[in-house]
Design a protein around this motif. Structure first.
Motif, short mmCIF file in Angstrom:
data_model
loop_
_atom_site.label_atom_id
_atom_site.label_comp_id
_atom_site.label_asym_id
_atom_site.label_seq_id
_atom_site.Cartn_x
_atom_site.Cartn_y
_atom_site.Cartn_z
N GLN A 88 0.82 -1.21 0.00
CA GLN A 88 0.00 0.00 0.00
C GLN A 88 0.86 1.26 0.00
OE1 GLN A 88 -3.40 0.26 2.69
NE2 GLN A 88 -3.28 -1.94 3.06
N LEU A 90 3.64 3.75 -1.00
CA LEU A 90 4.35 3.97 -2.26
C LEU A 90 5.85 3.80 -2.07
CD1 LEU A 90 2.39 7.11 -3.49
CD2 LEU A 90 2.28 4.80 -4.46
N LYS A 145 1.13 8.47 -9.44
CA LYS A 145 2.06 7.75 -8.56
C LYS A 145 1.65 6.30 -8.43
CE LYS A 145 3.45 11.79 -5.83
NZ LYS A 145 3.37 12.47 -4.51
N ARG A 146 0.35 6.03 -8.34
CA ARG A 146 -0.12 4.65 -8.25
C ARG A 146 0.22 3.87 -9.52
NH1 ARG A 146 -0.73 2.58 -3.31
NH2 ARG A 146 -1.53 4.21 -1.94
N ARG A 147 0.09 4.51 -10.66
CA ARG A 147 0.45 3.84 -11.92
C ARG A 147 1.94 3.54 -11.97
NH1 ARG A 147 -1.76 7.86 -16.33
NH2 ARG A 147 -2.80 9.10 -14.72
N HIS A 149 3.95 3.25 -9.46
CA HIS A 149 4.23 2.26 -8.43
C HIS A 149 4.06 0.85 -8.98
CE1 HIS A 149 3.37 0.77 -4.07
NE2 HIS A 149 4.66 0.89 -4.26
N PRO A 166 -3.82 -1.45 -4.91
CA PRO A 166 -3.05 -0.71 -5.93
C PRO A 166 -3.74 0.52 -6.47
CG PRO A 166 -4.04 -2.66 -6.89
CD PRO A 166 -4.27 -2.75 -5.40
N THR A 167 -5.05 0.64 -6.28
CA THR A 167 -5.77 1.81 -6.80
C THR A 167 -6.20 2.76 -5.69
OG1 THR A 167 -7.92 0.69 -6.73
CG2 THR A 167 -6.62 0.46 -8.75
N ALA A 170 -6.63 6.60 -6.16
CA ALA A 170 -6.42 6.91 -7.58
C ALA A 170 -7.71 7.44 -8.22
CB ALA A 170 -5.95 5.67 -8.33
N SER A 174 -6.89 6.37 -13.78
CA SER A 174 -5.74 5.62 -13.29
C SER A 174 -6.14 4.22 -12.86
CB SER A 174 -5.09 6.37 -12.11
OG SER A 174 -4.51 7.59 -12.54
N SER A 196 -8.49 -4.95 -2.41
CA SER A 196 -9.05 -3.63 -2.76
C SER A 196 -10.29 -3.37 -1.93
CB SER A 196 -9.40 -3.58 -4.25
OG SER A 196 -10.05 -2.36 -4.57
#
Length: 222
Positions: A88, A90, A145-147, A149, A166-167, A170, A174, A196
């Protein structure tokens, strides 16, 4: 406690937990387990449950960054060196550009230097970050940043991909790009384990769901 490897005859099973249990204090209740499951190549397994249910602990065990106190973890042949783990938090360097971050993680994971330009270019294109690759990550939005990552974990093509929220935070575009790339990885034979809290995300992305509550699987939950 046991951590070992599967034989070549079982190579379609990427990782198996058998009666795995993890505690963070000797006399406390288990944070996870006992739990038994197998992750197959080419599947997306969704893990759901409330905060504290043991989801992140499960991913840590599958990644090999945590060791079980009881039970067994078995990885398929060649899997342990090709695990992509996206926690979770980053794991990016804000003072570097997006491309520099990818190069750093490629080197850390042992990707041959000659392969880095093509792999980073493909990931940036796939995640619509090509024009942002030369910018400092400190200037990125949360979704960007999530992408990035996710891209950092995919510089060395994994056989097992572990994604913890991961999202989270976002934007919709994204999240869409991230889920599309997860689907692409599944199609390439990668096994994916995904957590998620985003509404409908697990149902859309996953072929199988496991519900955890207080560290244990919920019988009959789908």
């Amino acid at each position: 406690m046991s951590c070992t490897s599967l034989t070549a005859s079982d190579k379609e099973i990427l990782c198996t937990l058998t009666g795995a249990e993890k505690r963070y204090a000797r006399r406390s209740a288990p944070a996870l387990g006992p739990l038994s499951l197998a992750v197959e190549a080419g599947e997306v397994l969704g893990i759901r449950g409330p905060n504290g249910a043991g989801k992140s602990t499960l991913l840590g065990l599958l990644a090999g960054v945590l060791r079980p106190d009881r039970g067994e973890i078995v990885w398929g042949e060649g899997v342990r060196g090709r695990i992509g783990y996206v926690p979770q938090e980053l794991s990016l360097y804000s003072g570097l550009t997006g491309l520099e971050n990818l190069r750093f993680w490629a080197k850390a994971c042992g990707l041959p230097g000659r392969a880095v330009p093509a792999r980073s270019r493909w990931l940036l294109e796939r995640l619509e970050l090509t024009e942002k690759g030369s910018e400092l990550v400190s200037a990125y939005s949360g979704g960007m940043k999530r992408r990035l990552h996710l891209a950092s974990a995919l510089m060395v093509t994994p056989r097992l991909l572990l994604l913890d929220e991961p999202t989270a935070g976002a934007d919709e575009r994204s999240a869409e790009l991230i889920l599309d790339l997860i689907g692409h990885m599944r199609g390439q034979g990668c096994g994916v384990v995904l957590t998620s809290h985003r509404a409908g995300e697990l149902e859309r992305a996953c072929g199988r769901l496991l519900t955890l509550e207080a560290g244990r699987p919920v019988e009959g939950a789908s």
